[in-house]
Scaffold this motif. Structure first.
Motif, PDB file in Angstrom:
ATOM      1  N   ASP A   1       6.204  -9.087   1.051  1.00  0.00           N
ATOM      2  CA  ASP A   1       6.324  -8.154  -0.074  1.00  0.00           C
ATOM      3  C   ASP A   1       6.602  -6.731   0.406  1.00  0.00           C
ATOM      4  O   ASP A   1       6.815  -5.832  -0.411  1.00  0.00           O
ATOM      5  CB  ASP A   1       5.049  -8.156  -0.931  1.00  0.00           C
ATOM      6  CG  ASP A   1       4.829  -9.466  -1.657  1.00  0.00           C
ATOM      7  OD1 ASP A   1       3.670  -9.932  -1.688  1.00  0.00           O
ATOM      8  OD2 ASP A   1       5.803 -10.022  -2.198  1.00  0.00           O
TER       9      ASP A   1
ATOM     10  N   MET B   1       0.100  -5.544  -8.516  1.00  0.00           N
ATOM     11  CA  MET B   1       0.490  -6.533  -7.515  1.00  0.00           C
ATOM     12  C   MET B   1      -0.744  -7.085  -6.844  1.00  0.00           C
ATOM     13  O   MET B   1      -1.506  -6.324  -6.218  1.00  0.00           O
ATOM     14  CB  MET B   1       1.418  -5.889  -6.478  1.00  0.00           C
ATOM     15  CG  MET B   1       2.639  -5.214  -7.094  1.00  0.00           C
ATOM     16  SD  MET B   1       3.807  -4.627  -5.866  1.00  0.00           S
ATOM     17  CE  MET B   1       2.856  -3.362  -5.052  1.00  0.00           C
TER      18      MET B   1
ATOM     19  N   LEU C   1      -1.015  -9.933  -2.245  1.00  0.00           N
ATOM     20  CA  LEU C   1       0.171  -9.452  -1.538  1.00  0.00           C
ATOM     21  C   LEU C   1       0.373 -10.156  -0.209  1.00  0.00           C
ATOM     22  O   LEU C   1      -0.597 -10.545   0.469  1.00  0.00           O
ATOM     23  CB  LEU C   1       0.080  -7.941  -1.331  1.00  0.00           C
ATOM     24  CG  LEU C   1       0.366  -7.131  -2.596  1.00  0.00           C
ATOM     25  CD1 LEU C   1      -0.160  -5.711  -2.464  1.00  0.00           C
ATOM     26  CD2 LEU C   1       1.859  -7.124  -2.888  1.00  0.00           C
TER      27      LEU C   1
ATOM     28  N   TYR D   1       9.783  -0.016  -3.312  1.00  0.00           N
ATOM     29  CA  TYR D   1       9.749  -0.475  -4.692  1.00  0.00           C
ATOM     30  C   TYR D   1      10.300   0.633  -5.609  1.00  0.00           C
ATOM     31  O   TYR D   1       9.921   1.803  -5.484  1.00  0.00           O
ATOM     32  CB  TYR D   1       8.315  -0.824  -5.096  1.00  0.00           C
ATOM     33  CG  TYR D   1       7.887  -2.157  -4.536  1.00  0.00           C
ATOM     34  CD1 TYR D   1       7.710  -2.325  -3.157  1.00  0.00           C
ATOM     35  CD2 TYR D   1       7.664  -3.250  -5.355  1.00  0.00           C
ATOM     36  CE1 TYR D   1       7.349  -3.546  -2.631  1.00  0.00           C
ATOM     37  CE2 TYR D   1       7.286  -4.482  -4.846  1.00  0.00           C
ATOM     38  CZ  TYR D   1       7.134  -4.623  -3.480  1.00  0.00           C
ATOM     39  OH  TYR D   1       6.769  -5.837  -2.961  1.00  0.00           O
TER      40      TYR D   1
ATOM     41  N   VAL E   1       7.341 -13.788  -7.669  1.00  0.00           N
ATOM     42  CA  VAL E   1       6.217 -12.907  -7.944  1.00  0.00           C
ATOM     43  C   VAL E   1       5.443 -13.321  -9.195  1.00  0.00           C
ATOM     44  O   VAL E   1       4.415 -12.736  -9.524  1.00  0.00           O
ATOM     45  CB  VAL E   1       6.659 -11.429  -8.082  1.00  0.00           C
ATOM     46  CG1 VAL E   1       7.404 -10.988  -6.824  1.00  0.00           C
ATOM     47  CG2 VAL E   1       7.489 -11.198  -9.325  1.00  0.00           C
TER      48      VAL E   1
END
Length: 118
Positions: free
Chosen positions: A89, A82, A85, A93, A63
């Motif tokens: 992914d 983020m 993406l 989270y 990442v």
């Protein structure tokens, strides 16, 4: 005791961006290392990013350059920006807080779902 509440998850197309936020209750937020983790279906929970008490940050290689962790000690929040993406992914989270290295966090949030469509 620290309580963590994540927000900001959702559905996004590949190449898009999302910003996750984690609000922490309790005192002395600035004394905790804060981190973001994720767990995809059928996989182990994995570390993504850390914000240490001294201000430095650390990222998982996959990442690095796409995700950015930031914290606001006045507001007791930590965020994860983020970008770019990818479908891989997609995961739940989690925000975490720890007095030490985040190896085994002391506190976890409830998680927020991120889904990236191709």
């Amino acid at each position: 005791q620290v309580q963590l509440v994540e927000s900001g998850g959702g559905l996004v197309q590949a190449g898009g961006s999302l910003r996750l936020s984690c609000a922490a209750s309790g005192r002395k937020f600035s004394t905790y290392a804060m981190g973001w983790f994720r767990q995809a279906p059928g996989k182990e929970r994995e570390f993504l990013a850390a914000s240490w008490t001294g201000g430095s940050t650390y990222y998982r290689d996959s990442v690095k350059g796409r995700f950015t962790i930031s914290r606001d000690n006045d507001k007791n929040t930590v965020s994860l920006q983020m970008n770019s993406l990818k479908p891989e992914d997609t995961a739940i989270y989690y925000c975490a807080a720890d007095k030490a290295s985040l190896g085994t966090p002391d506190y976890w949030g409830q998680g927020t779902q991120v889904t990236v469509s191709s």
